[in-house]
Scaffold this active site. Structure first.
Site, PDB file in Angstrom:
ATOM      1  N   GLY A   1     -14.882 -20.755  -5.687  1.00  0.00           N
ATOM      2  CA  GLY A   1     -13.474 -21.136  -5.776  1.00  0.00           C
ATOM      3  C   GLY A   1     -12.988 -21.753  -4.481  1.00  0.00           C
TER       4      GLY A   1
ATOM      5  N   LEU B   1     -18.582 -12.903  -7.120  1.00  0.00           N
ATOM      6  CA  LEU B   1     -19.502 -14.047  -7.065  1.00  0.00           C
ATOM      7  C   LEU B   1     -18.881 -15.220  -7.815  1.00  0.00           C
ATOM      8  CD1 LEU B   1     -23.164 -12.721  -7.550  1.00  0.00           C
ATOM      9  CD2 LEU B   1     -22.094 -13.648  -5.483  1.00  0.00           C
ATOM     10  N   HIS B   2     -17.592 -15.433  -7.633  1.00  0.00           N
ATOM     11  CA  HIS B   2     -16.929 -16.546  -8.304  1.00  0.00           C
ATOM     12  C   HIS B   2     -16.632 -17.632  -7.280  1.00  0.00           C
ATOM     13  CE1 HIS B   2     -16.570 -14.055 -11.833  1.00  0.00           C
ATOM     14  NE2 HIS B   2     -16.085 -13.099 -11.056  1.00  0.00           N
TER      15      HIS B   2
ATOM     16  N   ASP C   1      10.788   3.488   5.295  1.00  0.00           N
ATOM     17  CA  ASP C   1      10.525   2.139   5.798  1.00  0.00           C
ATOM     18  C   ASP C   1      11.609   1.768   6.797  1.00  0.00           C
ATOM     19  OD1 ASP C   1       8.574  -0.288   4.561  1.00  0.00           O
ATOM     20  OD2 ASP C   1      10.240  -0.942   5.835  1.00  0.00           O
TER      21      ASP C   1
ATOM     22  N   VAL D   1       0.822  -1.210   0.000  1.00  0.00           N
ATOM     23  CA  VAL D   1       0.000   0.000   0.000  1.00  0.00           C
ATOM     24  C   VAL D   1       0.856   1.259   0.000  1.00  0.00           C
ATOM     25  CG1 VAL D   1      -1.560   1.361   1.462  1.00  0.00           C
ATOM     26  CG2 VAL D   1      -2.075  -1.009   0.962  1.00  0.00           C
TER      27      VAL D   1
ATOM     28  N   ASN E   1     -14.791  -4.694   3.321  1.00  0.00           N
ATOM     29  CA  ASN E   1     -14.066  -5.955   3.121  1.00  0.00           C
ATOM     30  C   ASN E   1     -14.869  -7.149   3.624  1.00  0.00           C
ATOM     31  OD1 ASN E   1     -11.927  -5.017   1.738  1.00  0.00           O
ATOM     32  ND2 ASN E   1     -10.411  -5.256   3.364  1.00  0.00           N
TER      33      ASN E   1
ATOM     34  N   THR F   1      -0.997  -4.149   9.580  1.00  0.00           N
ATOM     35  CA  THR F   1      -1.867  -4.355  10.755  1.00  0.00           C
ATOM     36  C   THR F   1      -2.323  -5.811  10.754  1.00  0.00           C
ATOM     37  OG1 THR F   1      -3.711  -3.493   9.417  1.00  0.00           O
ATOM     38  CG2 THR F   1      -2.696  -1.984  10.976  1.00  0.00           C
TER      39      THR F   1
ATOM     40  N   CYS G   1      -5.804  -9.117   3.221  1.00  0.00           N
ATOM     41  CA  CYS G   1      -6.864  -8.276   3.804  1.00  0.00           C
ATOM     42  C   CYS G   1      -8.075  -9.038   4.328  1.00  0.00           C
ATOM     43  CB  CYS G   1      -7.306  -7.236   2.774  1.00  0.00           C
ATOM     44  SG  CYS G   1      -6.023  -6.008   2.464  1.00  0.00           S
TER      45      CYS G   1
HETATM   46  P1  NAI Z   1       3.237  -4.574   4.003  1.00  0.00           P
HETATM   47  O1  NAI Z   1       3.579  -5.562   5.048  1.00  0.00           O
HETATM   48  O2  NAI Z   1       3.433  -4.914   2.566  1.00  0.00           O
HETATM   49  O3  NAI Z   1       4.030  -3.219   4.267  1.00  0.00           O
HETATM   50  C1  NAI Z   1       4.175  -2.618   5.519  1.00  0.00           C
HETATM   51  C2  NAI Z   1       5.540  -1.934   5.551  1.00  0.00           C
HETATM   52  O4  NAI Z   1       5.600  -1.101   6.695  1.00  0.00           O
HETATM   53  C3  NAI Z   1       6.708  -2.903   5.669  1.00  0.00           C
HETATM   54  O5  NAI Z   1       7.624  -2.680   4.602  1.00  0.00           O
HETATM   55  C4  NAI Z   1       7.319  -2.559   7.028  1.00  0.00           C
HETATM   56  O6  NAI Z   1       8.734  -2.712   7.072  1.00  0.00           O
HETATM   57  C5  NAI Z   1       6.916  -1.119   7.202  1.00  0.00           C
HETATM   58  N1  NAI Z   1       6.899  -0.625   8.577  1.00  0.00           N
HETATM   59  C6  NAI Z   1       6.348  -1.197   9.673  1.00  0.00           C
HETATM   60  N2  NAI Z   1       6.520  -0.415  10.751  1.00  0.00           N
HETATM   61  C7  NAI Z   1       7.193   0.689  10.332  1.00  0.00           C
HETATM   62  C8  NAI Z   1       7.664   1.873  10.980  1.00  0.00           C
HETATM   63  N3  NAI Z   1       7.452   2.080  12.282  1.00  0.00           N
HETATM   64  N4  NAI Z   1       8.321   2.782  10.248  1.00  0.00           N
HETATM   65  C9  NAI Z   1       8.528   2.583   8.927  1.00  0.00           C
HETATM   66  N5  NAI Z   1       8.104   1.494   8.261  1.00  0.00           N
HETATM   67  C10 NAI Z   1       7.437   0.556   8.953  1.00  0.00           C
HETATM   68  O7  NAI Z   1       1.709  -4.185   4.277  1.00  0.00           O
HETATM   69  P2  NAI Z   1       0.588  -3.731   3.207  1.00  0.00           P
HETATM   70  O8  NAI Z   1       0.039  -4.895   2.499  1.00  0.00           O
HETATM   71  O9  NAI Z   1       1.128  -2.587   2.432  1.00  0.00           O
HETATM   72  O10 NAI Z   1      -0.553  -3.223   4.191  1.00  0.00           O
HETATM   73  C11 NAI Z   1      -0.431  -2.012   4.919  1.00  0.00           C
HETATM   74  C12 NAI Z   1      -1.805  -1.649   5.463  1.00  0.00           C
HETATM   75  O11 NAI Z   1      -2.696  -1.376   4.376  1.00  0.00           O
HETATM   76  C13 NAI Z   1      -2.484  -2.748   6.274  1.00  0.00           C
HETATM   77  O12 NAI Z   1      -3.212  -2.172   7.314  1.00  0.00           O
HETATM   78  C14 NAI Z   1      -3.428  -3.377   5.278  1.00  0.00           C
HETATM   79  O13 NAI Z   1      -4.541  -3.961   5.891  1.00  0.00           O
HETATM   80  C15 NAI Z   1      -3.856  -2.187   4.463  1.00  0.00           C
HETATM   81  N6  NAI Z   1      -4.303  -2.504   3.121  1.00  0.00           N
HETATM   82  C16 NAI Z   1      -3.622  -3.429   2.375  1.00  0.00           C
HETATM   83  C17 NAI Z   1      -4.032  -3.714   1.081  1.00  0.00           C
HETATM   84  C18 NAI Z   1      -3.300  -4.730   0.263  1.00  0.00           C
HETATM   85  O14 NAI Z   1      -3.845  -5.126  -0.770  1.00  0.00           O
HETATM   86  N7  NAI Z   1      -2.112  -5.179   0.649  1.00  0.00           N
HETATM   87  C19 NAI Z   1      -5.181  -3.041   0.478  1.00  0.00           C
HETATM   88  C20 NAI Z   1      -5.797  -2.055   1.333  1.00  0.00           C
HETATM   89  C21 NAI Z   1      -5.364  -1.825   2.606  1.00  0.00           C
END
Ligand code: NAI
Length: 434
Positions: free
Chosen positions: A256, A253-254, A30, A11, A211, A86, A263
């Site tokens: 699977g 509605l697939h 990061d 994200v 979701n 999260t 998520c």
């Molecule tokens: P991810 O695990 O791919 O990325 C999170 C990043 O945050 C990691 O690279 C980690 O090293 C970094 N991080 C953690 N603590 C940190 C800090 N204190 N300072 C700096 N960097 C830090 O997670 P993702 O998939 O991007 O998800 C992030 C959020 O977005 C979650 O809450 C998720 O539920 C939400 N989300 C995710 C979607 C998806 O398709 N992956 C879609 C919509 C929302």
């Protein structure tokens, strides 16, 4: 406009690159230095179609930067987005907010001037207020507002989703914060993307409710698929007929192998926990979760049945490991439940996936083998199990597949193929709900 994106994952990286594309000056921060180093070298740590070009273009244009240090970028920021993970907290199903709270605490002391701190991570109701409290506690004099801007992008089509969203939700408490967020998203006015402004709590709940509703649609059609199998109906036709009703809609509605990914599994569990914390129960979502677990178990039974009652000593070629095509994300993929169950019963599993194998190696049992090519996976297999519908598996050359395999079992867990076509090629075809 200076933007800091904390978290350069699926994200954070996509959102950061897209905000840069909108014209903002964005720094993605990061805490994994190797991730930032890779990004600085021009290497994209995740697979997301189009992301490499988008990042390269905005880095070259001087709008997108990467850093492992928060202090400098935060001091200059007009908006700071928290886009850290999260995940489900071990033991109780609640969303683990430790990364969000750590980020809030870390950034607090570097704030200078009025800043809007925005939760982009999916977080339970009340988190924005807790972020507000933590920042205030760490820095009593800071001038800031907290906002909630949940993200709805889908992996695999994330950039398109971000640049052309169905809606943008802004949970705000002040006109100043709203104005700043609207300014950032202004390029979306050109395409008339709707912007919904709400209070903090509603914005936080919209994401979970959306979701959970989508997950429920999937579990619903998966339950219907069982009825189809029992009655001789075809779930593809049933879903089509349902989806033609505008009130229902044809998406999600697939039938699977059950939903997975980063998520739906965690967000449904978190919604159940949020309800419990308020003395309520979320029975529909609880059923959604249960049906999803049993659907994965049902897929194992289906494969076993297709193999004549036992998977022991059978070689099974599994095509597709990621939770959906066009991503390398293996989080909570159905393969993580189905493959260990097959291996446990003595099946020899040979897997292939265009992008997910590196990630899968650490998550699947050691006995699972990984094939460099699809053909290698199919070699001498008793059964082919189509688990993720990557494009390259959608148009299989059935004659060649048949030549590679020793058996003729074709299990299509994504209902990609027509029965007549597969049977005409000499296979015994098993699908879901048809
Ligand atoms: P991810 O695990 O791919 O990325 C999170 C990043 O945050 C990691 O690279 C980690 O090293 C970094 N991080 C953690 N603590 C940190 C800090 N204190 N300072 C700096 N960097 C830090 O997670 P993702 O998939 O991007 O998800 C992030 C959020 O977005 C979650 O809450 C998720 O539920 C939400 N989300 C995710 C979607 C998806 O398709 N992956 C879609 C919509 C929302």
């Amino acid at each position: 406009m200076n933007v800091v994106m904390i978290g350069a994952g699926y994200v954070g990286l996509v959102s950061g690159a897209c905000f840069a594309e909108f014209g903002a000056r964005v720094t993605c921060v990061d805490k994994q230095p190797e991730r930032i180093d890779a990004l600085k070298r021009g290497e994209i740590p995740i697979y997301e179609p189009g992301l490499d070009d988008l990042v390269a273009r905005n880095v070259a244009g001087g709008r997108l930067h990467f850093s492992s240090e928060l202090a400098g970028p935060v001091a200059e920021a007009d908006l700071i987005f928290i886009a850290v993970g999260t995940p489900t907290r071990r033991g109780d199903g609640h969303a683990d907010l430790k990364y969000v709270y750590a980020a809030a605490t870390e950034l607090a002391n570097h704030l200078q001037g009025y800043t809007v701190i925005v939760d982009k991570s999916t977080v339970p109701v009340g988190t924005a207020r807790e972020v507000q409290r933590l920042v205030r506690k760490a820095n009593a004099d800071a001038a800031f507002d907290v906002a909630s801007n949940p993200e709805f992008l889908r992996e695999g089509s994330a950039i398109g989703d971000f640049l052309r969203p169905d809606r943008v939700v802004l949970g705000v408490e002040s006109a100043r914060a709203e104005a700043r967020l609207r300014e950032l998203y202004r390029p979306l006015n050109l395409i008339e993307a709707p912007i919904l402004v709400t209070d903090l709590e509603s914005a936080e709940l919209i994401k979970y409710a959306a979701n959970a509703f989508l997950a429920t649609k999937i579990s619903f059609i998966n339950e219907v698929s069982q009825l189809c199998e029992a009655t001789g109906a075809d779930v593809n036709l049933v879903a089509k007929g349902m989806g033609m009703d505008g009130r229902i809609g044809s998406k999600f509605l697939h039938a699977g192998p059950g939903y997975g990914g980063s998520c739906f599994p965690k967000d449904t569990l978190a919604l159940i926990r949020i309800a419990q914390e308020h003395g309520l129960s979320s029975r529909i979502v609880e059923a959604t979760v249960e049906v999803n677990a049993s659907q994965k178990a049902r897929m194992v039974a289906k494969i076993r049945q297709a193999l004549g009652g036992s998977e022991a000593d059978k070689r099974i070629a599994v095509l597709g490991l990621t939770f959906k095509p066009e991503t390398d994300d293996m989080r909570d993929a159905p393969s993580l439940a189905i493959l260990p169950a097959l291996a446990d019963k003595g099946a020899e599993v040979v897997a292939h996936d265009p992008e997910g194998m590196e990630e899968a190696r650490g998550l699947l049992p050691d006995t699972v083998r990984y094939a460099a090519t699809m053909e290698e996976a199919l070699e001498d297999a008793d059964a082919l199990v189509l688990l993720t519908e990557w494009n390259q598996y959608r148009g299989l050359d059935l004659t060649r597949v048949r030549e590679h395999m020793r058996g003729n079992v074709f299990v299509d867990l994504r209902n990609v193929y027509e029965r007549a076509l597969i049977e005409a090629a000499g296979f015994a075809y098993t699908a879901v709900g048809r």
